[in-house]
Scaffold this motif. Structure first.
Motif, short mmCIF file in Angstrom:
data_model
loop_
_atom_site.label_atom_id
_atom_site.label_comp_id
_atom_site.label_asym_id
_atom_site.label_seq_id
_atom_site.Cartn_x
_atom_site.Cartn_y
_atom_site.Cartn_z
N PHE A 21 0.80 -1.22 0.00
CA PHE A 21 0.00 0.00 0.00
C PHE A 21 0.84 1.27 0.00
O PHE A 21 0.30 2.35 -0.02
CB PHE A 21 -0.94 0.00 1.21
N GLY A 22 2.15 1.13 0.06
CA GLY A 22 3.02 2.30 0.06
C GLY A 22 3.08 2.93 1.44
O GLY A 22 2.18 2.80 2.24
N SER A 23 4.17 3.60 1.71
CA SER A 23 4.34 4.27 2.99
C SER A 23 5.06 5.58 2.77
O SER A 23 6.09 5.62 2.10
CB SER A 23 5.17 3.40 3.94
N ALA A 24 4.52 6.65 3.31
CA ALA A 24 5.16 7.95 3.19
C ALA A 24 5.88 8.31 4.48
O ALA A 24 6.38 9.41 4.60
CB ALA A 24 4.11 9.01 2.88
N SER A 25 5.95 7.40 5.44
CA SER A 25 6.53 7.73 6.73
C SER A 25 8.02 8.05 6.64
O SER A 25 8.53 8.81 7.44
CB SER A 25 6.29 6.60 7.73
N ASN A 26 8.73 7.48 5.68
CA ASN A 26 10.15 7.76 5.51
C ASN A 26 10.43 8.41 4.17
O ASN A 26 11.49 8.22 3.59
CB ASN A 26 10.96 6.47 5.65
N TYR A 27 9.45 9.13 3.66
CA TYR A 27 9.64 9.80 2.39
C TYR A 27 9.51 11.30 2.61
O TYR A 27 8.57 11.73 3.27
CB TYR A 27 8.60 9.34 1.36
N PRO A 28 10.39 12.08 2.12
CA PRO A 28 11.53 11.72 1.30
C PRO A 28 12.69 11.21 2.16
O PRO A 28 12.80 11.59 3.32
CB PRO A 28 11.90 13.05 0.64
N PRO A 29 13.55 10.38 1.57
CA PRO A 29 14.74 9.96 2.31
C PRO A 29 15.64 11.18 2.52
O PRO A 29 15.77 12.02 1.63
CB PRO A 29 15.39 8.91 1.42
N VAL A 30 16.22 11.28 3.70
CA VAL A 30 17.04 12.44 4.04
C VAL A 30 18.37 12.02 4.66
O VAL A 30 18.47 10.95 5.25
CB VAL A 30 16.32 13.41 5.01
N ASN A 31 19.35 12.89 4.53
CA ASN A 31 20.58 12.83 5.30
C ASN A 31 20.66 14.15 6.04
O ASN A 31 20.32 15.21 5.49
CB ASN A 31 21.82 12.68 4.41
N VAL A 32 21.11 14.11 7.30
CA VAL A 32 21.28 15.33 8.09
C VAL A 32 22.71 15.38 8.58
O VAL A 32 23.19 14.44 9.21
CB VAL A 32 20.31 15.36 9.30
N TYR A 33 23.39 16.49 8.27
CA TYR A 33 24.78 16.70 8.69
C TYR A 33 24.80 17.96 9.54
O TYR A 33 24.12 18.94 9.23
CB TYR A 33 25.69 16.91 7.47
N TYR B 190 7.08 6.05 -4.93
CA TYR B 190 6.05 6.74 -4.17
C TYR B 190 5.48 7.91 -4.96
O TYR B 190 6.20 8.64 -5.63
CB TYR B 190 6.62 7.23 -2.83
N ASN B 191 4.18 8.09 -4.86
CA ASN B 191 3.55 9.32 -5.36
C ASN B 191 2.43 9.69 -4.41
O ASN B 191 1.92 8.87 -3.67
CB ASN B 191 3.05 9.16 -6.81
N GLY B 192 2.08 10.97 -4.41
CA GLY B 192 1.06 11.47 -3.51
C GLY B 192 1.64 12.49 -2.55
O GLY B 192 2.73 13.02 -2.75
N GLU B 193 0.89 12.77 -1.49
CA GLU B 193 1.30 13.74 -0.47
C GLU B 193 2.39 13.13 0.41
O GLU B 193 2.39 11.94 0.70
CB GLU B 193 0.12 14.11 0.42
N PHE B 194 3.32 13.99 0.85
CA PHE B 194 4.31 13.56 1.83
C PHE B 194 4.55 14.69 2.82
O PHE B 194 4.31 15.86 2.53
CB PHE B 194 5.62 13.12 1.17
N HIS B 195 4.97 14.30 4.00
CA HIS B 195 5.28 15.27 5.05
C HIS B 195 6.36 14.66 5.93
O HIS B 195 6.22 13.54 6.39
CB HIS B 195 4.04 15.58 5.89
N ARG B 196 7.43 15.39 6.10
CA ARG B 196 8.53 14.90 6.92
C ARG B 196 8.94 16.01 7.88
O ARG B 196 9.16 17.15 7.47
CB ARG B 196 9.69 14.55 5.99
N THR B 197 9.00 15.72 9.17
CA THR B 197 9.45 16.70 10.16
C THR B 197 10.68 16.14 10.86
O THR B 197 10.68 15.00 11.31
CB THR B 197 8.34 16.98 11.20
N LEU B 198 11.71 16.96 10.92
CA LEU B 198 12.98 16.56 11.52
C LEU B 198 13.30 17.49 12.69
O LEU B 198 13.14 18.71 12.59
CB LEU B 198 14.11 16.65 10.50
#
Length: 147
Positions: free
Chosen positions: A35-47, A99-107
């Motif tokens: 069913f797809g998952s947006a929980s880890n989208y977009p993939p990120v790196n943080v430096y 993945y396609n559709g809405e995404f939301h990522r908070t860091l």
């Protein structure tokens, strides 16, 4: 979860706790692949450095006007949408992993950000966000007076 045994007194129950954990991971993996998952989208790196953070996001195929970036104190939010590809009439999807559709990522960042000087650049499907640290949050060197 199929079942749980909640008696932490015996070592035999460690087996069941491990079994439950593996069952949860497998179930989540199967559901995400179906069913797809947006929980880890977009993939990120943080430096991070002493005076700034750099967040790199992979957002291929997304137009910049479909990406919103918000910063408040030490929280960075990336929100947007990726349009689904249009399929020719009569086309069936055999496999869909992109993945396609809405995404939301908070860091959560390790320091508060100077919101006035945030810089975001998008090139070749990669979003780079430079997040300078607030001046009052930067470490201060304390001089020692002898005597």
């Amino acid at each position: 979860m199929l079942f749980r045994i909640l008696d932490p007194q015996t070592k035999a129950n460690q087996f069941w706790r491990d079994f439950d954990r593996l069952n949860d991971e497998l179930t989540r993996s199967i559901l995400d692949s179906q069913f797809g998952s947006a929980s880890n989208y977009p993939p990120v790196n943080v430096y991070t450095k002493e005076d700034e953070a750099l967040v790199t996001c992979l957002l291929p195929g997304i137009e910049t006007d479909h990406i919103d970036i918000n910063v408040k104190d030490n929280l960075l939010s990336i929100h947007g949408r990726k349009k689904a590809e249009e399929l020719a009439e009569g086309t069936e999807v055999h496999r869909r992993e992109i993945y396609n559709g809405e995404f939301h990522r908070t860091l959560e960042l390790p320091f508060r950000v100077d919101q006035e000087h945030v810089l975001a650049k998008y090139s070749n499907g990669v979003l780079n966000i430079h997040l300078p640290r607030r001046e009052e949050d930067k470490p201060k060197k304390v001089s020692i007076i002898a005597g």
